[in-house]
Design a protein around this motif. Structure first.
Motif, PDB file in Angstrom:
ATOM      1  N   UNK A 139      10.600   9.764   8.338  1.00 40.52           N
ATOM      2  CA  UNK A 139      11.441   8.678   8.849  1.00 40.52           C
ATOM      3  C   UNK A 139      10.723   7.325   8.864  1.00 40.52           C
ATOM      4  N   UNK A 140       9.481   7.330   9.295  1.00 40.63           N
ATOM      5  CA  UNK A 140       8.760   6.050   9.408  1.00 40.63           C
ATOM      6  C   UNK A 140       8.609   5.380   8.045  1.00 40.63           C
ATOM      7  N   UNK A 153       8.617   5.293  -2.513  1.00 44.37           N
ATOM      8  CA  UNK A 153       7.367   5.422  -1.761  1.00 44.37           C
ATOM      9  C   UNK A 153       6.270   5.824  -2.751  1.00 44.37           C
ATOM     10  N   UNK A 154       5.054   5.371  -2.524  1.00 48.95           N
ATOM     11  CA  UNK A 154       3.982   5.737  -3.462  1.00 48.95           C
ATOM     12  C   UNK A 154       3.608   7.213  -3.325  1.00 48.95           C
ATOM     13  N   UNK A 155       3.787   7.745  -2.116  1.00 47.42           N
ATOM     14  CA  UNK A 155       3.533   9.166  -1.939  1.00 47.42           C
ATOM     15  C   UNK A 155       4.715   9.946  -2.517  1.00 47.42           C
ATOM     16  N   UNK A 156       4.428  11.032  -3.203  1.00 41.49           N
ATOM     17  CA  UNK A 156       5.493  11.783  -3.871  1.00 41.49           C
ATOM     18  C   UNK A 156       6.280  12.651  -2.883  1.00 41.49           C
ATOM     19  N   UNK A 179      10.575   5.998   5.424  1.00 38.33           N
ATOM     20  CA  UNK A 179      11.932   5.620   4.999  1.00 38.33           C
ATOM     21  C   UNK A 179      12.298   4.234   5.535  1.00 38.33           C
ATOM     22  N   UNK A 180      11.948   3.979   6.783  1.00 40.24           N
ATOM     23  CA  UNK A 180      12.270   2.669   7.367  1.00 40.24           C
ATOM     24  C   UNK A 180      11.610   1.554   6.567  1.00 40.24           C
ATOM     25  N   UNK A 181      10.375   1.786   6.150  1.00 39.54           N
ATOM     26  CA  UNK A 181       9.669   0.751   5.378  1.00 39.54           C
ATOM     27  C   UNK A 181      10.297   0.599   3.993  1.00 39.54           C
ATOM     28  N   UNK A 182      10.675   1.726   3.399  1.00 40.30           N
ATOM     29  CA  UNK A 182      11.271   1.678   2.057  1.00 40.30           C
ATOM     30  C   UNK A 182      12.605   0.921   2.103  1.00 40.30           C
ATOM     31  N   UNK A 207       0.813  -1.227   0.000  1.00 43.54           N
ATOM     32  CA  UNK A 207       0.000   0.000   0.000  1.00 43.54           C
ATOM     33  C   UNK A 207       0.845   1.275   0.000  1.00 43.54           C
ATOM     34  N   UNK A 208       2.109   1.195   0.420  1.00 40.16           N
ATOM     35  CA  UNK A 208       2.933   2.417   0.514  1.00 40.16           C
ATOM     36  C   UNK A 208       4.131   2.450  -0.421  1.00 40.16           C
ATOM     37  N   UNK A 209       4.519   1.283  -0.953  1.00 43.91           N
ATOM     38  CA  UNK A 209       5.804   1.184  -1.657  1.00 43.91           C
ATOM     39  C   UNK A 209       5.660   0.433  -2.972  1.00 43.91           C
TER      40      UNK A 209
END
Ligand code: AMP
Ligand code: ZN
Length: 136
Positions: A55-56, A43-46, A58-61, A23-25
């Motif tokens: 930061x949160x 990230x899907x968000x620009x 980035x950790x997932x990415x 859902x985010x990446x």
């Protein structure tokens, strides 16, 4: 952003060879690979640059970057991988949507590392001090 090529890939308005999506990446193959399997993780968000990225997220990415690295080693049978991120125009960022490059590497693939410089006497300490101060 409507004129962003990576946002268009996310929206399905441009084709992309997708290898991972949640859902985010999104992760997809770079259209002009340095080596076969060269993958971009976004990230899907620009967000434009690494420092803009929360930061949160980035950790997932970065966890997806690690997974892609493991996958290329396992499935493409390469020997290693480089992780790259061109942050800002001066660093060669061409697409203004933050992205990690995962570049599969093979022993003897002929790719060269960047040339290196030498520090003058005392210069190393003063540069380190400046960065240290900026981090305070
Ligand atoms: P950078 O210089 O870090 O901004 O790299 C941008 C990367 O995006 C380059 O390696 C391009 O080959 C890649 N690229 C540009 N357009 C596309 C696209 N439509 N699909 C896949 N990769 C792309
Ligand atoms: Zn975008």
């Amino acid at each position: 952003m409507s004129n962003c090529v990576f946002c268009k890939i996310i929206a399905g308005e441009l084709p992309g060879a997708k290898v991972y999506e949640d859902d985010k990446i999104l992760a997809f193959l770079d259209i002009n690979p340095i080596n076969y399997g060269h993958t971009l993780v976004i990230p899907k968000e620009h967000y434009e640059t690494l420092v803009d990225l929360p930061d949160e997220l980035l950790k997932e990415v970065i966890l997806v970057v690690k997974k892609i690295g493991q996958a290329v080693i396992a499935e493409l049978r390469v020997d290693g991988f480089n992780i790259g991120l061109n942050n800002g125009k001066a660093a060669g960022q061409l697409v203004d949507h933050v992205h990690f490059h995962v570049i599969p590497r093979e022993v003897g693939d002929g790719l060269k590392h960047w040339p290196s410089k030498d520090y003058e006497e005392g210069e190393m300490d003063s540069v380190a001090e400046k960065i240290k101060q900026a981090l305070k």
